[in-house]
Design a protein around this motif. Structure first.
Motif, mmCIF file in Angstrom:
data_model
loop_
_atom_site.group_PDB
_atom_site.id
_atom_site.type_symbol
_atom_site.label_atom_id
_atom_site.label_comp_id
_atom_site.label_asym_id
_atom_site.label_seq_id
_atom_site.Cartn_x
_atom_site.Cartn_y
_atom_site.Cartn_z
ATOM 1 N N UNK A 81 23.429 37.505 -63.530
ATOM 2 C CA UNK A 81 23.882 36.145 -63.792
ATOM 3 C C UNK A 81 23.343 35.675 -65.136
ATOM 4 N N UNK A 82 24.230 35.179 -66.004
ATOM 5 C CA UNK A 82 23.813 34.708 -67.327
ATOM 6 C C UNK A 82 24.869 33.747 -67.860
ATOM 7 N N UNK A 83 24.640 32.454 -67.624
ATOM 8 C CA UNK A 83 25.607 31.439 -68.022
ATOM 9 C C UNK A 83 25.720 31.302 -69.530
ATOM 10 N N UNK A 84 24.645 31.616 -70.267
ATOM 11 C CA UNK A 84 24.660 31.445 -71.720
ATOM 12 C C UNK A 84 25.513 32.477 -72.426
ATOM 13 N N UNK A 85 25.937 33.520 -71.716
ATOM 14 C CA UNK A 85 26.703 34.584 -72.355
ATOM 15 C C UNK A 85 28.201 34.324 -72.339
ATOM 16 N N UNK A 86 28.604 33.184 -71.815
ATOM 17 C CA UNK A 86 30.017 32.882 -71.705
ATOM 18 C C UNK A 86 30.731 32.903 -73.049
ATOM 19 N N UNK A 87 31.901 33.526 -73.059
ATOM 20 C CA UNK A 87 32.792 33.550 -74.211
ATOM 21 C C UNK A 87 32.238 34.340 -75.399
ATOM 22 N N UNK A 88 31.224 35.172 -75.172
ATOM 23 C CA UNK A 88 30.739 36.057 -76.229
ATOM 24 C C UNK A 88 31.469 37.392 -76.147
ATOM 25 N N UNK A 89 31.474 38.088 -77.267
ATOM 26 C CA UNK A 89 31.982 39.457 -77.281
ATOM 27 C C UNK A 89 30.793 40.400 -77.163
ATOM 28 N N UNK A 90 30.797 41.243 -76.135
ATOM 29 C CA UNK A 90 29.745 42.228 -75.935
ATOM 30 C C UNK A 90 30.344 43.608 -76.170
ATOM 31 N N UNK A 117 34.377 40.508 -72.524
ATOM 32 C CA UNK A 117 33.985 39.106 -72.675
ATOM 33 C C UNK A 117 33.426 38.642 -71.336
ATOM 34 N N UNK A 118 32.115 38.429 -71.229
ATOM 35 C CA UNK A 118 31.511 38.035 -69.946
ATOM 36 C C UNK A 118 31.822 36.582 -69.604
ATOM 37 N N UNK A 119 31.761 36.308 -68.322
ATOM 38 C CA UNK A 119 31.937 34.929 -67.865
ATOM 39 C C UNK A 119 31.001 34.696 -66.693
ATOM 40 N N UNK A 160 40.280 41.071 -66.946
ATOM 41 C CA UNK A 160 41.022 42.057 -67.738
ATOM 42 C C UNK A 160 40.597 42.067 -69.201
ATOM 43 N N UNK A 161 39.647 41.197 -69.558
ATOM 44 C CA UNK A 161 39.216 41.091 -70.959
ATOM 45 C C UNK A 161 38.291 42.254 -71.314
ATOM 46 N N UNK A 162 38.876 43.439 -71.406
ATOM 47 C CA UNK A 162 38.131 44.672 -71.653
ATOM 48 C C UNK A 162 38.858 45.494 -72.708
ATOM 49 N N UNK A 163 38.086 46.117 -73.589
ATOM 50 C CA UNK A 163 38.662 47.032 -74.579
ATOM 51 C C UNK A 163 37.793 48.285 -74.648
ATOM 52 N N UNK A 164 38.435 49.435 -74.754
ATOM 53 C CA UNK A 164 37.720 50.710 -74.834
ATOM 54 C C UNK A 164 38.352 51.546 -75.932
ATOM 55 N N UNK A 203 37.645 41.745 -84.160
ATOM 56 C CA UNK A 203 36.199 41.864 -84.064
ATOM 57 C C UNK A 203 35.799 43.158 -83.343
ATOM 58 N N UNK A 204 36.500 43.467 -82.247
ATOM 59 C CA UNK A 204 36.200 44.702 -81.524
ATOM 60 C C UNK A 204 36.503 45.926 -82.382
#
Length: 215
Positions: A81-90, A117-119, A160-164, A203-204
């Motif tokens: 759980x990490x609310x601060x990571x919302x809308x970031x690109x990891x 993109x975590x939520x 579905x916000x995933x890229x590989x 960005x990715x």
């Protein structure tokens, strides 16, 4: 303090898909029979499996096939759980795994970069590597490998916000056929916002290129 949520690393979807493949855990390898077949192959290749240097080769080859096709499925995919990571690109890159081309049974090295993109929660970083290793442990094609990783990450994150992106070096192209040692194959799967958000996609691509763009 973050809360860890353990999730089993399972097949991303039960639906039949043209890129789907049997789960490695469902296989049973008869190593004794494989060793016999390797010994027969050596004979057909004009070798003597009883000569010095080859006496234990069939057994070693059979053991390797058993290890390679029997990956460890016991680990769980953990999210935090990490609310601060919302809308970031990891983006996690630098993952290098070995698989085997199912057309020629020759090795291929696959360099993997994955982004999401975590939520509300983030995926444990080591799990990316474990996912790549597990899916590589089978007779494969790079296109299916790329799709499998994307599908498992989408299932794990619930989005579905995933890229590989995968960059492959295929010995079936480098040491046989056209024998182009410098040839590389790039595959990419984009889902969710990575399909619709041009900035996020770019960005990715920048991160992925920096990770897999070398020799």
């Amino acid at each position: 303090m973050t809360n860890a949520v353990a999730r089993p690393a399972t097949t991303p979807s039960t639906a039949v898909h043209p890129l789907a493949a049997p789960a490695p855990s469902t296989r049973h390898i008869n190593t004794d029979r494989v060793a016999e077949l390797v010994s027969q192959l050596l004979v057909e290749l004009g070798e003597d499996p009883a000569r010095e240097g080859l006496i234990d080769t069939p057994r070693r080859v059979a053991a390797w096939w058993n290890d390679f096709l029997s990956p460890d499925d016991s680990s769980t995919a953990t999210c935090f759980t990490e609310s601060a990571a919302g809308d970031q690109l990891v983006v996690v890159g630098g993952m290098s795994v070995w698989s085997l081309c199912e057309h020629h049974l020759l090795p291929m090295n696959l360099q993997v970069t994955a982004g999401y993109v975590p939520e509300g929660e983030v995926v444990g970083l080591s799990k990316f590597g474990r996912i790549a290793q597990r899916h590589a442990a089978q007779l494969h094609v790079q296109e299916r490998f790329t799709w499998q990783i994307a599908q498992e990450l989408a299932t794990l994150t619930g989005r579905e916000d995933v890229a590989v992106a995968v960059r492959g070096t295929h010995l079936c192209m480098s040491m046989r056929g056209v024998r182009m040692e410098a040839a590389r194959t790039l595959t990419m799967h984009s889902g969710g916002r990575f399909r619709t958000d041009a900035v996020l996609s770019q960005q990715f691509l920048v991160f992925a290129t920096s990770q897999i763009g070398g020799k």
